[in-house]
Write a protein that holds these residues in place. Structure first.
Motif, PDB file in Angstrom:
ATOM      1  N   TYR A   3      17.663   6.561 -50.543  1.00  0.00           N
ATOM      2  CA  TYR A   3      18.648   5.577 -50.094  1.00  0.00           C
ATOM      3  C   TYR A   3      19.093   5.914 -48.672  1.00  0.00           C
ATOM      4  N   SER A  78      14.430   0.076 -49.502  1.00  0.00           N
ATOM      5  CA  SER A  78      14.282  -0.783 -48.329  1.00  0.00           C
ATOM      6  C   SER A  78      14.741  -2.211 -48.605  1.00  0.00           C
ATOM      7  N   LEU A  79      15.382  -2.786 -47.614  1.00  0.00           N
ATOM      8  CA  LEU A  79      15.771  -4.201 -47.659  1.00  0.00           C
ATOM      9  C   LEU A  79      15.088  -4.969 -46.525  1.00  0.00           C
ATOM     10  N   MET A 117      25.019  -1.506 -48.251  1.00  0.00           N
ATOM     11  CA  MET A 117      23.831  -1.341 -47.429  1.00  0.00           C
ATOM     12  C   MET A 117      24.163  -0.764 -46.056  1.00  0.00           C
ATOM     13  N   SER A 119      21.956   0.436 -41.984  1.00  0.00           N
ATOM     14  CA  SER A 119      20.741   0.358 -41.165  1.00  0.00           C
ATOM     15  C   SER A 119      20.329   1.745 -40.688  1.00  0.00           C
ATOM     16  N   MET A 143      18.640  -0.768 -45.383  1.00  0.00           N
ATOM     17  CA  MET A 143      18.454  -0.025 -46.637  1.00  0.00           C
ATOM     18  C   MET A 143      19.689  -0.122 -47.506  1.00  0.00           C
ATOM     19  N   ARG A 144      19.425  -0.026 -48.820  1.00  0.00           N
ATOM     20  CA  ARG A 144      20.524   0.041 -49.789  1.00  0.00           C
ATOM     21  C   ARG A 144      21.149   1.429 -49.743  1.00  0.00           C
TER      22      ARG A 144
END
Length: 150
Positions: A3, A78-79, A117, A119, A143-144
């Motif tokens: 994470y 990942s987002l 979340m 970055s 990212m979470r």
């Protein structure tokens, strides 16, 4: 699962192996970047490439392929990504080259408005088999954060 909270500025990693084939260089060029130096040795002969060279965009795609394969081995929360800065094609990539990547975390930043979340800025460099850098960019990944324990 990694994470945002697991990421630390300065962390470096090496990953990937990608063999560049002539067929793939030609196929990518025909579809997405049909300039003469990406389509034939003859078209490239009178340029600084000297021979058939992969499109820089193809080099980006090969780098992304290695990155996604690495995420399969070391999963991340990942987002996606918000963008890429400072993209540079440093040296031509040719059929027969074997590529690999190195990345370094430059910044980790939790979101102020979305606490779930954040970055992460990373610099990624792709190298050929002679350890010469061929591509470098800075990516802004989303990212979470770790779920709250409860």
């Amino acid at each position: 699962m990694l994470y945002l909270d697991d990421m630390q500025v300065g962390t470096k990693r090496s990953f990937g192996r990608y063999e560049v084939t002539r067929e793939e260089v030609l196929d990518f060029a025909r579809k997405y970047d049909p300039q003469p130096f990406h389509l034939s040795d003859e078209g490239a002969a009178s340029t600084h490439f000297g021979r058939l060279a992969a499109s820089g965009w193809h080099t980006c795609a090969m780098t992304m392929s290695m990155f996604v394969a690495e995420m399969g081995v070391n999963p991340q929360a990942s987002l996606g990504a918000a963008g890429v800065d400072e993209l540079r094609w440093l040296k031509p990539v040719y059929p027969g080259d074997v590529l690999r990547c190195e990345s370094e975390i430059l910044e980790v930043k939790p979101s102020r408005s979305r606490p779930e979340m954040g970055s992460m800025r990373t610099q990624t460099t792709t190298y050929n088999q002679h350890d010469e850098p061929v591509l470098r960019f800075i990516a802004l990944a989303l990212m979470r954060r770790k779920p709250a324990e409860g």
